[in-house]
Structures are given as C-alpha cells and as structure tokens.
Enzyme design. Structure first.
Site, PDB file in Angstrom:
ATOM      1  CB  ALA A 124      -0.914  -0.009   1.229  1.00 32.62           C
ATOM      2  CG  ASN A 190       0.547  -6.171   6.349  1.00 28.47           C
ATOM      3  OD1 ASN A 190       1.191  -7.124   6.752  1.00 28.47           O
ATOM      4  ND2 ASN A 190      -0.774  -6.192   6.327  1.00 28.47           N
ATOM      5  CG  HIS A 220      -0.641   4.548   3.882  1.00 24.50           C
ATOM      6  ND1 HIS A 220      -0.828   3.679   4.925  1.00 24.50           N
ATOM      7  CD2 HIS A 220      -1.409   4.090   2.869  1.00 24.50           C
ATOM      8  CE1 HIS A 220      -1.666   2.722   4.554  1.00 24.50           C
ATOM      9  NE2 HIS A 220      -2.035   2.957   3.314  1.00 24.50           N
TER      10      HIS A 220
HETATM   11  N1  NAD Z   1       1.676  -5.165   2.249  1.00 23.44           N
HETATM   12  C1  NAD Z   1       0.577  -4.418   2.289  1.00 23.44           C
HETATM   13  O1  NAD Z   1       0.617  -3.199   2.067  1.00 23.44           O
HETATM   14  C2  NAD Z   1      -0.733  -5.067   2.625  1.00 23.44           C
HETATM   15  C3  NAD Z   1      -1.904  -4.321   2.544  1.00 23.44           C
HETATM   16  C4  NAD Z   1      -3.106  -4.938   2.833  1.00 23.44           C
HETATM   17  C5  NAD Z   1      -3.132  -6.265   3.227  1.00 23.44           C
HETATM   18  N2  NAD Z   1      -1.977  -6.964   3.315  1.00 23.44           N
HETATM   19  C6  NAD Z   1      -1.974  -8.377   3.754  1.00 23.44           C
HETATM   20  O2  NAD Z   1      -2.640  -9.153   2.802  1.00 23.44           O
HETATM   21  C7  NAD Z   1      -3.473 -10.100   3.471  1.00 23.44           C
HETATM   22  C8  NAD Z   1      -4.650 -10.456   2.578  1.00 23.44           C
HETATM   23  O3  NAD Z   1      -5.445  -9.292   2.387  1.00 23.44           O
HETATM   24  P1  NAD Z   1      -6.906  -9.419   1.762  1.00 23.44           P
HETATM   25  O4  NAD Z   1      -7.486  -8.052   1.792  1.00 23.44           O
HETATM   26  O5  NAD Z   1      -6.852 -10.160   0.476  1.00 23.44           O
HETATM   27  O6  NAD Z   1      -7.596 -10.315   2.886  1.00 23.44           O
HETATM   28  P2  NAD Z   1      -8.963 -11.145   2.775  1.00 23.44           P
HETATM   29  O7  NAD Z   1      -9.413 -11.364   4.174  1.00 23.44           O
HETATM   30  O8  NAD Z   1      -9.876 -10.518   1.791  1.00 23.44           O
HETATM   31  O9  NAD Z   1      -8.480 -12.541   2.155  1.00 23.44           O
HETATM   32  C9  NAD Z   1      -7.592 -13.418   2.775  1.00 23.44           C
HETATM   33  C10 NAD Z   1      -7.975 -14.830   2.336  1.00 23.44           C
HETATM   34  O10 NAD Z   1      -6.921 -15.724   2.684  1.00 23.44           O
HETATM   35  C11 NAD Z   1      -7.494 -16.912   3.215  1.00 23.44           C
HETATM   36  N3  NAD Z   1      -6.513 -17.575   4.092  1.00 23.44           N
HETATM   37  C12 NAD Z   1      -6.131 -17.213   5.329  1.00 23.44           C
HETATM   38  N4  NAD Z   1      -5.183 -18.070   5.800  1.00 23.44           N
HETATM   39  C13 NAD Z   1      -4.972 -18.981   4.821  1.00 23.44           C
HETATM   40  C14 NAD Z   1      -4.110 -20.105   4.697  1.00 23.44           C
HETATM   41  N5  NAD Z   1      -3.290 -20.480   5.691  1.00 23.44           N
HETATM   42  N6  NAD Z   1      -4.140 -20.831   3.544  1.00 23.44           N
HETATM   43  C15 NAD Z   1      -4.963 -20.467   2.535  1.00 23.44           C
HETATM   44  N7  NAD Z   1      -5.810 -19.417   2.593  1.00 23.44           N
HETATM   45  C16 NAD Z   1      -5.808 -18.676   3.723  1.00 23.44           C
HETATM   46  C17 NAD Z   1      -8.739 -16.434   3.958  1.00 23.44           C
HETATM   47  O11 NAD Z   1      -9.653 -17.476   4.106  1.00 23.44           O
HETATM   48  C18 NAD Z   1      -9.249 -15.328   3.008  1.00 23.44           C
HETATM   49  O12 NAD Z   1     -10.099 -15.856   2.014  1.00 23.44           O
HETATM   50  C19 NAD Z   1      -3.885  -9.412   4.765  1.00 23.44           C
HETATM   51  O13 NAD Z   1      -4.159 -10.347   5.789  1.00 23.44           O
HETATM   52  C20 NAD Z   1      -2.686  -8.563   5.084  1.00 23.44           C
HETATM   53  O14 NAD Z   1      -1.823  -9.247   5.992  1.00 23.44           O
HETATM   54  C21 NAD Z   1      -0.789  -6.400   3.008  1.00 23.44           C
END
Ligand code: NAD
Length: 268
Positions: A124, A190, A220
């Site tokens: 992000a 994150n 941010h």
């Molecule tokens: N780097 C960044 O700037 C940034 C920004 C936003 C989110 N993120 C990370 O990305 C992740 C995902 O975001 P999102 O918005 O897609 O979340 P989301 O909740 O929409 O989707 C996550 C999916 O992953 C699945 N899941 C969880 N653990 C799992 C596993 N062990 N094996 C398989 N599937 C699994 C969940 O069931 C869900 O469907 C967040 O949890 C966050 O940590 C990073």
C-alpha cells in the site's frame, strides 16, 4: 514463451484482483494455482482456469515458478516456511508478520540454505527505495502515520467502547514503535513493517494509527529526516471494494512485483 506458473496462497480481496490481472496478461502468460483452506467459501469465486490446491504437497506438485502469499499473518507462519525450504521464491504481502524476529530469521535462513527468496513488495506504500537508501544515515528520524476511516476499524472501535457510526472526531488507536504496531494490528500495519524492514528496523520507526471520520480513504504519511535531506510523502488509497481494511492498490503492487520478478529489466 512458456507460461509462468504462479501459486497464490489465499483468495480474498488482494488475490482476487491479482488473479484477474494475471489471467488477462498476454506476455508472459501466467498459469495459476490457488491454495485454499479446507472448506473455504472462496472456492466458489476461483475462476475456471485456476488449479485448486489443498495443501503444501499439492502446492509443491504444481511446480510454481513463484509463490504469492495474500492470506494473512498465520499463513506466513504456517505455509511460507515450507515453500522457502523447497527453494521457491515467495512474494509475501503480510509483511507485518515479520515483526516476529524469530520468524524472520527462520524464513531468511530457509531461503539462504535452499536458494529460495523472500520477496517483499511495496504494497500500500511507496518510496521504499528512498527509505532503503537511508539505511546508512547516522542521524535518521522516520515516522509513519496511518489515517483510515471508521469502516476500516469497526471491530477495534467497538472493543474500545466507541460507536463507529457516531465518531465525533479522530481517535488515536496506537502510538509507539513499528514492532508494537505490527503486533497489535497485524492486518492493518503491514505498511509500518515494510518501512521498518526497508529502513532502520522495527524499533526505530515511530508509528501513529488514527481513525478519522473525515478520512476520505486509507491515508499513509511518511516523514524522514537525515543528514541526506528530508522526505515527506502522503498517499491516500482507495479502500478495496471487497475489504475496506485493504487498499485497492495492493493487488496492483503485487502485480507490478510479479512482472518485475519475471522481467529481464528490473527497477529497484
Ligand atoms: N503489504 C501491504 O501493504 C498489505 C496491505 C493490505 C493487506 N496486506 C496483507 O494481505 C493479506 C490479505 O489481504 P486481503 O485483503 O486479500 O484479505 P482477505 O481477508 O480478503 O483474504 C484473505 C484470504 O486468505 C485466506 N486464508 C487465510 N489463511 C490462509 C491459509 N493459511 N491458507 C490459505 N488461505 C488462507 C482467507 O480465508 C481469506 O479468504 C492481509 O491479511 C494482510 O496481511 C498487506
């Protein structure tokens, strides 16, 4: 050119956007697999050409050129280590999980031993290249402020006794180091962890987390000051239509990282 094989871990807001973009790409073409948890409702949303993978063994058998985690901190602990041990490159979006120094050391050692690679995207945020260049600074101060609307913090506000629909003014949810921020708010911070890893480490980044009813997006703000100069950046991201905690740009950031990974030309 043969198809690049990419295995996604998780199929939520970010992975859904990413899969759509990868499937639409023409050069290179991508072959996708997705690892889902048993009984995951996301199965219904996975498009036809994507292979469904149900455990680490099936993921390995898919023989990915790249693994992409977009699932959450638990997946970084439970799935990513085995991928790195097999020598695979893994793009990790849940960077906040790496505030756990023991986990970061385990993943780094696994990658070093196997020839795998832990790849961390901008997500992000932006300007991580500049922050990386500041590592040698002797007089560095680096601060980060997150400012999101109440829709991104509903559960946390309720837990603190606030009504998310009737907030009079900004509420400071957290103030402290990036390490404590990432531990307290794993899904939202994150970005703080990415800054810490790019720059001076988790104890040296000051973080403020503000929930603001006037916020028009996921904000941010980063300020850096050192003997090399000053930097101020402000990014206001549109929340993902499917997950307001996540910025919509993150899927595009992962896409850009994947394109770089397979490209003959790299911009760092
Ligand atoms: N780097 C960044 O700037 C940034 C920004 C936003 C989110 N993120 C990370 O990305 C992740 C995902 O975001 P999102 O918005 O897609 O979340 P989301 O909740 O929409 O989707 C996550 C999916 O992953 C699945 N899941 C969880 N653990 C799992 C596993 N062990 N094996 C398989 N599937 C699994 C969940 O069931 C869900 O469907 C967040 O949890 C966050 O940590 C990073």
């Amino acid at each position: 050119m043969r198809a690049r094989r990419v295995a996604l871990i998780g199929f939520g807001a970010i992975a859904g956007d990413l899969a759509a973009a990868l499937l639409a790409a023409e050069s290179p073409v991508y072959g996708l697999g997705v690892l889902l948890r048993p009984g995951s409702a996301a199965r219904e949303r996975v498009p036809e050409p994507v292979a469904l993978l149900s455990d680490a063994a099936e993921l390995a058998a898919f023989r990915p050129d790249l693994v992409v985690e977009a699932a959450g901190h638990e997946a970084v602990r439970s799935v990513v280590p085995a991928c790195l041990e097999q020598g695979l490159p893994v793009l990790v979006s849940s960077i906040g999980a790496l505030h756990d120094a023991a986990l970061l050391a385990r993943l780094t050692d696994a990658a070093r031993a196997s020839g795998g690679r832990l790849i961390l995207p901008s997500g992000a945020l932006g300007a991580l290249d500049y922050v990386r260049a500041l590592r040698a600074a002797k007089a560095l101060s680096l601060s980060y402020e997150s400012r999101k609307p109440p829709s991104a913090w509903r559960e946390e506000l309720l837990r603190l006794g606030h009504d998310p629909d009737r907030l009079d003014g900004p509420v400071t949810l957290f103030s402290g180091t990036a390490r404590d921020a990432a531990a307290a708010y794993p899904q939202n911070l994150n970005v703080a962890a990415a800054l810490a890893l790019a720059g001076p480490g988790f104890e040296a980044v000051e973080v403020a987390v503000i929930c603001d009813p006037q916020a028009t997006g996921n904000g941010h703000a980063v300020a850096a000051e050192s003997e090399f100069g000053r930097m101020r950046i402000e990014i206001v991201n549109t929340p993902s239509p499917t997950n307001p905690k996540t910025s919509w740009i993150v899927g595009q950031s992962l896409l850009a990282a994947i394109v770089q990974h397979f490209s003959p030309v790299i911009m760092l």
